[in-house]
Design a protein around this motif. Structure first.
Motif, PDB file in Angstrom:
ATOM      1  N   LYS A  46      62.941  96.679 -58.953  1.00  0.00           N
ATOM      2  CA  LYS A  46      63.221  95.353 -59.487  1.00  0.00           C
ATOM      3  C   LYS A  46      63.868  94.471 -58.424  1.00  0.00           C
ATOM      4  O   LYS A  46      64.732  94.932 -57.670  1.00  0.00           O
ATOM      5  CB  LYS A  46      64.145  95.480 -60.704  1.00  0.00           C
ATOM      6  CG  LYS A  46      64.288  94.222 -61.495  1.00  0.00           C
ATOM      7  CD  LYS A  46      65.037  94.472 -62.779  1.00  0.00           C
ATOM      8  CE  LYS A  46      65.087  93.192 -63.581  1.00  0.00           C
ATOM      9  NZ  LYS A  46      65.612  93.409 -64.914  1.00  0.00           N
ATOM     10  N   SER A  47      63.417  93.245 -58.342  1.00  0.00           N
ATOM     11  CA  SER A  47      63.880  92.172 -57.454  1.00  0.00           C
ATOM     12  C   SER A  47      63.378  92.280 -56.007  1.00  0.00           C
ATOM     13  O   SER A  47      63.707  91.430 -55.195  1.00  0.00           O
ATOM     14  CB  SER A  47      65.407  92.002 -57.490  1.00  0.00           C
ATOM     15  OG  SER A  47      66.061  92.999 -56.751  1.00  0.00           O
ATOM     16  N   GLN A  48      62.575  93.300 -55.679  1.00  0.00           N
ATOM     17  CA  GLN A  48      61.955  93.339 -54.358  1.00  0.00           C
ATOM     18  C   GLN A  48      61.015  92.146 -54.238  1.00  0.00           C
ATOM     19  O   GLN A  48      60.397  91.728 -55.208  1.00  0.00           O
ATOM     20  CB  GLN A  48      61.126  94.614 -54.165  1.00  0.00           C
ATOM     21  CG  GLN A  48      61.832  95.724 -53.446  1.00  0.00           C
ATOM     22  CD  GLN A  48      60.879  96.879 -53.135  1.00  0.00           C
ATOM     23  OE1 GLN A  48      60.118  97.318 -53.989  1.00  0.00           O
ATOM     24  NE2 GLN A  48      60.937  97.377 -51.928  1.00  0.00           N
ATOM     25  N   THR A  49      60.865  91.628 -53.044  1.00  0.00           N
ATOM     26  CA  THR A  49      59.952  90.504 -52.837  1.00  0.00           C
ATOM     27  C   THR A  49      58.530  91.007 -52.646  1.00  0.00           C
ATOM     28  O   THR A  49      58.311  92.179 -52.322  1.00  0.00           O
ATOM     29  CB  THR A  49      60.348  89.692 -51.596  1.00  0.00           C
ATOM     30  OG1 THR A  49      60.203  90.521 -50.439  1.00  0.00           O
ATOM     31  CG2 THR A  49      61.765  89.154 -51.705  1.00  0.00           C
ATOM     32  N   LYS A  52      58.093  92.492 -49.190  1.00  0.00           N
ATOM     33  CA  LYS A  52      58.620  93.855 -49.032  1.00  0.00           C
ATOM     34  C   LYS A  52      57.695  94.874 -49.703  1.00  0.00           C
ATOM     35  O   LYS A  52      57.482  95.960 -49.171  1.00  0.00           O
ATOM     36  CB  LYS A  52      60.032  93.959 -49.594  1.00  0.00           C
ATOM     37  CG  LYS A  52      61.073  93.298 -48.718  1.00  0.00           C
ATOM     38  CD  LYS A  52      62.466  93.499 -49.261  1.00  0.00           C
ATOM     39  CE  LYS A  52      63.489  92.838 -48.363  1.00  0.00           C
ATOM     40  NZ  LYS A  52      64.859  92.983 -48.863  1.00  0.00           N
ATOM     41  N   PHE A  84      55.254  90.604 -61.008  1.00  0.00           N
ATOM     42  CA  PHE A  84      56.173  89.710 -60.307  1.00  0.00           C
ATOM     43  C   PHE A  84      56.425  88.463 -61.142  1.00  0.00           C
ATOM     44  O   PHE A  84      55.522  87.957 -61.800  1.00  0.00           O
ATOM     45  CB  PHE A  84      55.554  89.243 -58.979  1.00  0.00           C
ATOM     46  CG  PHE A  84      55.301  90.328 -57.988  1.00  0.00           C
ATOM     47  CD1 PHE A  84      56.276  90.696 -57.066  1.00  0.00           C
ATOM     48  CD2 PHE A  84      54.078  90.973 -57.947  1.00  0.00           C
ATOM     49  CE1 PHE A  84      56.029  91.686 -56.136  1.00  0.00           C
ATOM     50  CE2 PHE A  84      53.826  91.968 -57.016  1.00  0.00           C
ATOM     51  CZ  PHE A  84      54.808  92.329 -56.108  1.00  0.00           C
ATOM     52  N   SER A  87      58.089  85.382 -56.935  1.00  0.00           N
ATOM     53  CA  SER A  87      57.730  86.328 -55.868  1.00  0.00           C
ATOM     54  C   SER A  87      58.590  87.588 -55.892  1.00  0.00           C
ATOM     55  O   SER A  87      58.678  88.292 -54.896  1.00  0.00           O
ATOM     56  CB  SER A  87      57.853  85.632 -54.505  1.00  0.00           C
ATOM     57  OG  SER A  87      59.204  85.248 -54.289  1.00  0.00           O
ATOM     58  N   HIS A  88      59.230  87.871 -57.029  1.00  0.00           N
ATOM     59  CA  HIS A  88      60.103  89.051 -57.131  1.00  0.00           C
ATOM     60  C   HIS A  88      59.625  90.012 -58.217  1.00  0.00           C
ATOM     61  O   HIS A  88      59.196  89.582 -59.296  1.00  0.00           O
ATOM     62  CB  HIS A  88      61.542  88.616 -57.417  1.00  0.00           C
ATOM     63  CG  HIS A  88      62.174  87.935 -56.249  1.00  0.00           C
ATOM     64  ND1 HIS A  88      62.014  86.595 -56.016  1.00  0.00           N
ATOM     65  CD2 HIS A  88      62.938  88.413 -55.245  1.00  0.00           C
ATOM     66  CE1 HIS A  88      62.670  86.258 -54.912  1.00  0.00           C
ATOM     67  NE2 HIS A  88      63.236  87.352 -54.420  1.00  0.00           N
TER      68      HIS A  88
END
Length: 124
Positions: A46-49, A52, A84, A87-88
């Motif tokens: 969670k919250s990775q772009t 990444k 997503f 973008s997260h």
């Protein structure tokens, strides 16, 4: 005679319910075991772009166009689908192992010619 037939029907129905219950419990255990076995697999968090995720897992097999507000996008990989918001990463779902298992629906790649918003295309 009527009571005997009724008793036979009741016994058969009870046996059928027990068999179906045992089958569904067995299926649930298998699904739980499969999810537990995948728990050690590397997945986007969670919250990775998006950048990444792509750097860690490579190019997705397919991508959906952003849908809704806020825009939600799906990236499909061999074993999982990443969702997503903007973008997260908001969640990652492990794909089903067979057609009979209940799981996420397959996504279709977005067509670049489709500029319409599905929310705006309500049938009246």
């Amino acid at each position: 005679m009527y009571k005997v037939q009724n008793k036979i029907k009741q016994t058969a129905l009870t046996a059928l319910v027990l068999i179906l219950t045992a089958y569904s419990l067995h299926a649930e255990v298998l699904l739980i075991e499969r999810v537990e076995s995948k728990s050690g697999m590397s997945l986007p968090t969670k919250s990775q772009t998006m950048a990444k995720v792509q750097a860690q897992f490579g190019e997705p097999l397919s991508q959906s166009a952003p849908v809704g507000e806020p825009p939600i996008t799906q990236w499909a990989y061999a074993d999982f689908v990443v969702y997503f918001e903007h973008s997260h990463v908001i969640t990652t779902v492990i794909k089903k192992s067979s057609e009979t298992e209940i799981g996420p629906k397959a996504i279709e790649p977005a067509s670049h010619n489709e500029e319409t918003n599905p929310i705006d295309n309500k049938d009246n």
